[in-house]
Design an enzyme around this catalytic site. Structure first.
Site, PDB file in Angstrom:
ATOM      1  N   HIS A   1      -0.649  -0.648 -10.038  1.00  0.00           N
ATOM      2  CA  HIS A   1      -1.294  -1.478  -9.016  1.00  0.00           C
ATOM      3  C   HIS A   1      -1.906  -2.734  -9.649  1.00  0.00           C
ATOM      4  CE1 HIS A   1      -3.417  -1.286  -4.851  1.00  0.00           C
ATOM      5  NE2 HIS A   1      -3.116  -2.533  -5.176  1.00  0.00           N
TER       6      HIS A   1
ATOM      7  N   GLU B   1      -3.665   7.089  -5.773  1.00  0.00           N
ATOM      8  CA  GLU B   1      -3.697   6.329  -7.021  1.00  0.00           C
ATOM      9  C   GLU B   1      -4.900   6.773  -7.839  1.00  0.00           C
ATOM     10  OE1 GLU B   1      -3.688   2.144  -6.191  1.00  0.00           O
ATOM     11  OE2 GLU B   1      -1.739   2.204  -5.190  1.00  0.00           O
TER      12      GLU B   1
ATOM     13  N   ARG C   1       0.846  -1.185   0.000  1.00  0.00           N
ATOM     14  CA  ARG C   1       0.000   0.000   0.000  1.00  0.00           C
ATOM     15  C   ARG C   1       0.888   1.244   0.000  1.00  0.00           C
ATOM     16  NH1 ARG C   1      -3.381  -2.989  -1.439  1.00  0.00           N
ATOM     17  NH2 ARG C   1      -5.513  -3.290  -0.627  1.00  0.00           N
TER      18      ARG C   1
END
Length: 315
Positions: A276, A257, A228
């Site tokens: 991601h 993000e 994360r």
């Protein structure tokens, strides 16, 4: 018994109905439908879990999600309830570990530079491309859970020296040289050529890697983060890269993000950014569905569920 779901395909729904034909499965596609049906549901599988949804559920005993990181669900209405939360722990370790090794190898063989040079049609001479042999190098893994264990296994196959920290007392695998508690973080950082963040985001790990940690790390070290973005202090990371306190960073996660256009990480040659997607794989969906089916059988038989989240620990 009633289970509400908003993320099962028709094919998967047919399978789960065959497993437990006596259970009433209700599929919803709109939030308002979910809110209405959740009132008398025994379980919920899916997304869009909010405090309002939990408060609306009068009989809910179990929530199953198809992902691993559950920090967004750690609101008081759920944490303080008796609802059992299960996730997809153990289903993405293989593909994420492969992503970690791809980032390590990319830096070791300067692919982050040579791919760019290829686009510019430049044949770079070797002194400007300082390659590394990762055999014999030290990898420090922050979090030796399902993902960390898979990373350690692959690093060992490349003849790397493996160090790790984890808050849970688990048996140390033979291929891990040392397994310490988190209070030995700096001891690990001082020795590591590659530092890999594999731990979940919790109140304890938020900002876990910051100014002091970058100061402790080797100047030749690389940071890899597939967990994360908020576990790493991003301004401190940018400063460490600019000041050459570390050599590079491979980031599959950022904060926020997507990363804003003006963020300096985009333009740094010693940074690899992936969107991601380390957890994505065509093989992970069947593994996630297997967890769901196994838990369905257990729930119907009133047996302990697997992949249960400790809501007090956030993982």
């Amino acid at each position: 018994m009633k289970i509400v779901t908003n993320n099962l395909s028709s094919e998967d729904l047919n399978q789960v109905r065959q497993i437990t034909p006596h259970i009433n499965f209700v599929v919803t596609t709109e939030d308002e439908d979910t809110m209405r049906e959740i009132k008398d549901a025994d379980a919920f599988w899916g997304h869009g879990i909010t405090p309002e949804l939990v408060c609306q559920a009068r009989k809910l005993r179990w929530i199953q999600v198809n992902y691993v990181g559950i920090e967004s669900l750690m609101f008081s209405e759920l944490v303080n309830s008796d609802i059992i939360l299960t996730n997809a722990r153990g289903t993405t370790g293989v593909n994420i570990a492969e992503h970690v090794m791809s980032l390590i190898l990319a830096f070791a063989r300067t692919l982050h530079l040579t791919i760019k040079r290829q686009m510019e049609k430049i044949w770079e001479i070797r002194p400007n491309l300082p390659v590394i042999e990762i055999a014999g190098e030290t990898i420090g893994i922050l979090g030796l859970g399902g993902i960390g264990l898979q990373v350690a296994k692959r690093a060992n196959a490349f003849d790397m020296r493996v160090l790790a920290i984890d808050p849970i007392s688990v048996e140390k695998p033979d291929h891990v040289e040392s397994l310490w508690k988190p209070d030995q973080l700096h001891r690990l950082l001082r020795q590591s050529d590659f530092v890999v963040v594999c731990c979940p985001l919790t109140p304890q790990t938020m900002g876990f890697i910051g100014v002091t940690e970058f100061d402790v790390m080797k100047e030749t070290a690389f940071l890899i983060n597939i967990a994360r973005g908020r576990i790493v202090d991003q301004p401190a990371l940018i400063a460490a890269l600019r000041n050459k306190e570390i050599t590079g960073a491979g980031l599959d996660v950022t904060e926020p993000e997507p990363l804003p256009d003006e963020n300096p990480l985009w333009g740094m040659e010693n940074v690899i950014i992936t969107p991601h997607h380390a957890g994505q794989s065509p093989k992970s969906a069947p593994r996630i569905f297997h967890v769901l089916c196994e838990n369905l059988k257990r729930f119907a038989a009133n047996l302990p569920l697997i992949s249960v989240v400790d809501k007090t620990q956030w993982f």
